[in-house]
Design a protein around this motif. Structure first.
Motif, PDB file in Angstrom:
ATOM      1  N   LEU A  54      43.736  31.359  20.916  1.00  0.00           N
ATOM      2  CA  LEU A  54      42.403  31.297  20.315  1.00  0.00           C
ATOM      3  C   LEU A  54      42.377  32.090  19.011  1.00  0.00           C
ATOM      4  O   LEU A  54      41.802  31.637  18.008  1.00  0.00           O
ATOM      5  N   GLY A  55      43.008  33.251  18.996  1.00  0.00           N
ATOM      6  CA  GLY A  55      43.057  34.039  17.776  1.00  0.00           C
ATOM      7  C   GLY A  55      43.743  33.304  16.642  1.00  0.00           C
ATOM      8  O   GLY A  55      43.273  33.324  15.495  1.00  0.00           O
ATOM      9  N   ARG A  56      44.854  32.644  16.955  1.00  0.00           N
ATOM     10  CA  ARG A  56      45.558  31.881  15.921  1.00  0.00           C
ATOM     11  C   ARG A  56      44.702  30.737  15.393  1.00  0.00           C
ATOM     12  O   ARG A  56      44.662  30.457  14.187  1.00  0.00           O
ATOM     13  N   ALA A  57      44.009  30.049  16.299  1.00  0.00           N
ATOM     14  CA  ALA A  57      43.176  28.917  15.883  1.00  0.00           C
ATOM     15  C   ALA A  57      42.028  29.373  14.994  1.00  0.00           C
ATOM     16  O   ALA A  57      41.709  28.734  13.984  1.00  0.00           O
ATOM     17  N   VAL A  58      41.400  30.485  15.341  1.00  0.00           N
ATOM     18  CA  VAL A  58      40.278  31.000  14.547  1.00  0.00           C
ATOM     19  C   VAL A  58      40.749  31.416  13.164  1.00  0.00           C
ATOM     20  O   VAL A  58      40.124  31.081  12.143  1.00  0.00           O
ATOM     21  N   ARG A  59      41.857  32.131  13.117  1.00  0.00           N
ATOM     22  CA  ARG A  59      42.391  32.552  11.816  1.00  0.00           C
ATOM     23  C   ARG A  59      42.825  31.339  10.987  1.00  0.00           C
ATOM     24  O   ARG A  59      42.703  31.337   9.761  1.00  0.00           O
ATOM     25  N   GLY A  60      43.319  30.301  11.665  1.00  0.00           N
ATOM     26  CA  GLY A  60      43.725  29.087  10.952  1.00  0.00           C
ATOM     27  C   GLY A  60      42.568  28.371  10.285  1.00  0.00           C
ATOM     28  O   GLY A  60      42.787  27.612   9.330  1.00  0.00           O
ATOM     29  N   ARG A  61      41.330  28.621  10.773  1.00  0.00           N
ATOM     30  CA  ARG A  61      40.142  28.010  10.152  1.00  0.00           C
ATOM     31  C   ARG A  61      39.544  28.898   9.061  1.00  0.00           C
ATOM     32  O   ARG A  61      38.500  28.567   8.508  1.00  0.00           O
ATOM     33  N   GLY A  62      40.198  30.029   8.780  1.00  0.00           N
ATOM     34  CA  GLY A  62      39.745  30.885   7.689  1.00  0.00           C
ATOM     35  C   GLY A  62      39.032  32.155   8.098  1.00  0.00           C
ATOM     36  O   GLY A  62      38.788  33.026   7.255  1.00  0.00           O
ATOM     37  N   THR A  63      38.665  32.299   9.365  1.00  0.00           N
ATOM     38  CA  THR A  63      37.956  33.501   9.820  1.00  0.00           C
ATOM     39  C   THR A  63      38.902  34.689   9.884  1.00  0.00           C
ATOM     40  O   THR A  63      40.009  34.584  10.427  1.00  0.00           O
ATOM     41  N   GLU A  64      38.474  35.814   9.347  1.00  0.00           N
ATOM     42  CA  GLU A  64      39.223  37.057   9.502  1.00  0.00           C
ATOM     43  C   GLU A  64      38.865  37.656  10.860  1.00  0.00           C
ATOM     44  O   GLU A  64      37.699  37.962  11.127  1.00  0.00           O
ATOM     45  N   LEU A  65      39.853  37.818  11.726  1.00  0.00           N
ATOM     46  CA  LEU A  65      39.641  38.376  13.058  1.00  0.00           C
ATOM     47  C   LEU A  65      40.225  39.784  13.074  1.00  0.00           C
ATOM     48  O   LEU A  65      41.442  39.960  12.951  1.00  0.00           O
ATOM     49  N   VAL A  66      39.355  40.782  13.204  1.00  0.00           N
ATOM     50  CA  VAL A  66      39.771  42.183  13.201  1.00  0.00           C
ATOM     51  C   VAL A  66      39.517  42.770  14.585  1.00  0.00           C
ATOM     52  O   VAL A  66      38.380  42.769  15.068  1.00  0.00           O
ATOM     53  N   VAL A  67      40.578  43.249  15.224  1.00  0.00           N
ATOM     54  CA  VAL A  67      40.474  43.827  16.563  1.00  0.00           C
ATOM     55  C   VAL A  67      40.512  45.346  16.446  1.00  0.00           C
ATOM     56  O   VAL A  67      41.373  45.906  15.758  1.00  0.00           O
ATOM     57  N   HIS A  68      39.570  46.014  17.110  1.00  0.00           N
ATOM     58  CA  HIS A  68      39.505  47.477  17.014  1.00  0.00           C
ATOM     59  C   HIS A  68      39.576  48.104  18.411  1.00  0.00           C
ATOM     60  O   HIS A  68      39.487  47.413  19.436  1.00  0.00           O
ATOM     61  N   ASP A  69      39.743  49.420  18.423  1.00  0.00           N
ATOM     62  CA  ASP A  69      39.874  50.142  19.687  1.00  0.00           C
ATOM     63  C   ASP A  69      38.929  51.343  19.753  1.00  0.00           C
ATOM     64  O   ASP A  69      39.265  52.374  20.322  1.00  0.00           O
ATOM     65  N   PHE A  70      37.727  51.200  19.165  1.00  0.00           N
ATOM     66  CA  PHE A  70      36.706  52.256  19.193  1.00  0.00           C
ATOM     67  C   PHE A  70      37.250  53.561  18.611  1.00  0.00           C
ATOM     68  O   PHE A  70      37.066  54.642  19.187  1.00  0.00           O
ATOM     69  N   ALA A  71      37.881  53.466  17.453  1.00  0.00           N
ATOM     70  CA  ALA A  71      38.482  54.644  16.831  1.00  0.00           C
ATOM     71  C   ALA A  71      37.446  55.716  16.518  1.00  0.00           C
ATOM     72  O   ALA A  71      37.710  56.919  16.688  1.00  0.00           O
ATOM     73  N   TRP A  72      36.262  55.303  16.038  1.00  0.00           N
ATOM     74  CA  TRP A  72      35.231  56.300  15.717  1.00  0.00           C
ATOM     75  C   TRP A  72      34.758  57.006  16.979  1.00  0.00           C
ATOM     76  O   TRP A  72      34.691  58.240  17.014  1.00  0.00           O
ATOM     77  N   LEU A  73      34.434  56.257  18.027  1.00  0.00           N
ATOM     78  CA  LEU A  73      33.903  56.863  19.248  1.00  0.00           C
ATOM     79  C   LEU A  73      34.939  57.764  19.915  1.00  0.00           C
ATOM     80  O   LEU A  73      34.607  58.829  20.437  1.00  0.00           O
ATOM     81  N   ARG A  74      36.205  57.373  19.881  1.00  0.00           N
ATOM     82  CA  ARG A  74      37.250  58.198  20.483  1.00  0.00           C
ATOM     83  C   ARG A  74      37.397  59.536  19.776  1.00  0.00           C
ATOM     84  O   ARG A  74      37.859  60.510  20.370  1.00  0.00           O
ATOM     85  N   ALA A  75      36.995  59.591  18.511  1.00  0.00           N
ATOM     86  CA  ALA A  75      37.105  60.837  17.758  1.00  0.00           C
ATOM     87  C   ALA A  75      35.915  61.777  17.964  1.00  0.00           C
ATOM     88  O   ALA A  75      35.956  62.928  17.516  1.00  0.00           O
TER      89      ALA A  75
END
Length: 345
Positions: free
Chosen positions: A181-202
């Motif tokens: 699904l990630g590959r398909a979405v990016r293939g249509r032009g959408t930037e997919l950014v996955v995060h891990d709650f870096a701000w909250l963990r700090a």
């Protein structure tokens, strides 16, 4: 003399006050993820976030955020009854891409970029629609839409897919997106950014946190008619019989159901209001979290992995499901139950 008139200086000050991004949050999770997107540097130097007025959970989340070190440039504006209209060229940040009011804004404004943050399972639904046939309207999975609503969803889908093709659409998520699904979405032009709650963990752990050895996250599946109430309560009674339980309600749980939950032996219902990710990030080693499959399972595993806290997703037995629970819904929920290897992290 510097050669600048007072009027010019005032104009420059006014220009500096204009936001680089305007965010609209309708749930505590959306609000938290706007903060994370700002911390990740996706939204520019000055972000104005407006939350929906009249929501107790959102008000509690705003107060909690005000006690923490927010990213530089993030401003919490006054709550409002509806989404703002972004100025031309300003980045617009939203969570509920299926909201009729939000979609109407897409058709009457020309934001420079659109950033979509997490809104629970609906985020996966949105990614599937972006990766699917271009003519499908942006409608909720279980929505019974009339002709006018379908037309609005179709028009909003065209506008959002056009933004993707021109590189102006970003989806910012902490959810386990399947690799295909990630590959398909990016293939249509959408930037997919996955995060891990870096701000909250700090951020420092919250001082007020449950002391019970077991924490159970509430669910909206009962109120939505997707699982049988008696089966859920019987399971919860069994957990309470084994030891003290702290129960953190889902924001959509029915008050009558919560009264029945509180009546279960060994179960104490807490009224946190703010997202579980914020409330429970400071649990102690040896405590555990139990939850039916939900997006919170994924985020809490990320936040609590280094603290020695176990986060367990409880598989829903077949006999719990009602006839309203479609196979596609069960499949979507299953991705939050296990540590799948075929997901984007």
């Amino acid at each position: 003399m510097n050669g600048s008139s007072p009027g010019v200086e005032e104009g420059r000050d006014h220009a500096r006050e204009q936001p680089s991004a305007v965010a609209w949050a309708e749930s505590p999770l959306q609000l938290l993820c706007v903060v994370e997107a700002c911390h990740a540097g996706l939204l520019g130097a000055h972000v104005r976030v407006m939350s929906r007025a009249g929501s107790r959970p959102l008000a509690a989340t705003r107060r909690e955020l005000a006690r923490l070190a927010l990213p530089a440039g993030l401003e919490q504006a006054r709550p409002a009854p509806g989404p703002p209209k972004p100025r031309r060229g300003v980045t617009w940040v939203i969570g509920d891409a299926f909201s009729g009011r939000v979609q109407a804004r897409w058709l009457t404004a020309l934001p420079g970029r659109i950033v979509v943050v997490d809104d629970g399972l609906a985020t996966i639904r949105l990614l599937e629609l972006l990766a699917g046939p271009p003519g499908k309207p942006l409608l909720r999975a279980r929505a019974a839409a009339g002709p006018l609503r379908s037309v609005l969803g179709a028009a909003a889908g065209l506008r959002l897919r056009a933004a993707a093709r021109s590189g102006r659409l970003t989806v910012f998520t902490a959810l386990p997106v399947p690799d295909d699904l990630g590959r398909a979405v990016r293939g249509r032009g959408t930037e997919l950014v996955v995060h891990d709650f870096a701000w909250l963990r700090a951020q420092p752990p919250r001082r007020l946190r449950p002391q019970e050895p077991t924490v159970v996250l509430g669910t909206s599946l009962v109120r939505n008619g997707l699982i049988h109430r008696d089966r859920y309560l019987a399971w919860l009674a069994g957990v309470g019989a084994a030891g003290p339980v702290a129960y953190f309600p889902h924001r959509r749980e029915d008050q009558g159901d919560l009264e029945r939950v509180a009546a279960q032996p060994g179960v104490t219902v807490y009224d946190a209001g703010i997202p579980a990710e914020m409330t429970l990030r400071g649990l102690d080693p040896g405590q555990r979290v139990l939850s039916l499959p939900s997006t919170a399972v994924t985020s809490l595993r990320v936040l609590l992995a280094s603290r020695g806290v176990t986060v367990e997703a409880v598989d829903v037995p077949d006999e719990w499901w009602t006839a309203q629970a479609a196979p596609s819904l069960r499949s979507h929920l299953s991705m939050f139950a296990h540590h799948d290897t075929g997901v984007t992290r």
